[in-house]
Scaffold this motif. Structure first.
Motif, PDB file in Angstrom:
ATOM      1  N   GLY A   1      46.765  46.971  39.052  1.00  0.00           N
ATOM      2  CA  GLY A   1      46.199  46.376  37.852  1.00  0.00           C
ATOM      3  C   GLY A   1      44.831  46.954  37.582  1.00  0.00           C
ATOM      4  O   GLY A   1      44.253  47.638  38.427  1.00  0.00           O
TER       5      GLY A   1
ATOM      6  N   GLU B   1      44.317  40.879  38.009  1.00  0.00           N
ATOM      7  CA  GLU B   1      45.530  41.412  37.387  1.00  0.00           C
ATOM      8  C   GLU B   1      46.483  41.977  38.446  1.00  0.00           C
ATOM      9  O   GLU B   1      47.689  41.740  38.394  1.00  0.00           O
ATOM     10  N   ALA B   2      45.955  42.695  39.410  1.00  0.00           N
ATOM     11  CA  ALA B   2      46.785  43.261  40.478  1.00  0.00           C
ATOM     12  C   ALA B   2      47.398  42.147  41.328  1.00  0.00           C
ATOM     13  O   ALA B   2      48.559  42.239  41.729  1.00  0.00           O
TER      14      ALA B   2
ATOM     15  N   GLU C   1      50.220  40.596  39.336  1.00  0.00           N
ATOM     16  CA  GLU C   1      51.351  41.524  39.340  1.00  0.00           C
ATOM     17  C   GLU C   1      52.045  41.511  40.701  1.00  0.00           C
ATOM     18  O   GLU C   1      53.275  41.533  40.767  1.00  0.00           O
TER      19      GLU C   1
END
Length: 131
Positions: free
Chosen positions: A44, A49-50, A53
């Motif tokens: 990400g 975000e990572a 995900e």
């Protein structure tokens, strides 16, 4: 250290949660989150975000294993050990000795190590009921 625990009760429902060590680092400007005990990773633009995900990839992986009837075998193939109704992730030292990606992260990268808990789909409970 790292464990996948079964039979945790929350609000009267049988919930399975996974608690795993995650390593995050930046590669080519992208934040990577890597779980050595399952050999899964996600990327990400930010750590948040990572991590989101990764949670989605993790859940898809678990759901796919459940659908194919291979979850227990997949965990054992990644070095997890069964002790009664709990499957324990391999110790970091064990993973380090056989995982070149983790060795690269630990030896050559500026990384952050966190433990993250993720609730598994309810369908996972039937897999662990027979463990």
């Amino acid at each position: 250290m790292q464990k996948l625990q079964g039979n945790m009760t929350i609000k009267g429902r049988r919930i399975i949660s996974a608690s795993m060590e995650l390593y995050s680092f930046v590669e080519d400007g992208v934040r990577i989150v890597y779980c050595p005990s399952l050999d899964l990773s996600a990327a990400g633009n930010t750590l948040t975000e990572a991590q989101r995900e990764f949670e989605q990839i993790f859940k898809m992986h678990i759901e796919d294993c459940i659908e194919n009837g291979t979850l227990r075998d997949d965990l054992l193939a990644h070095g997890w050990k069964q002790k009664q109704s709990v499957l324990n992730a391999p110790k970091a030292t064990s993973v380090l000795s056989r995982n070149p990606m983790l060795r690269d992260i630990v030896n050559n990268r500026n990384y952050r190590k966190d433990t993250r808990s993720i609730v598994l789909p309810r369908s996972a409970s039937r897999v662990f009921a027979s463990v």
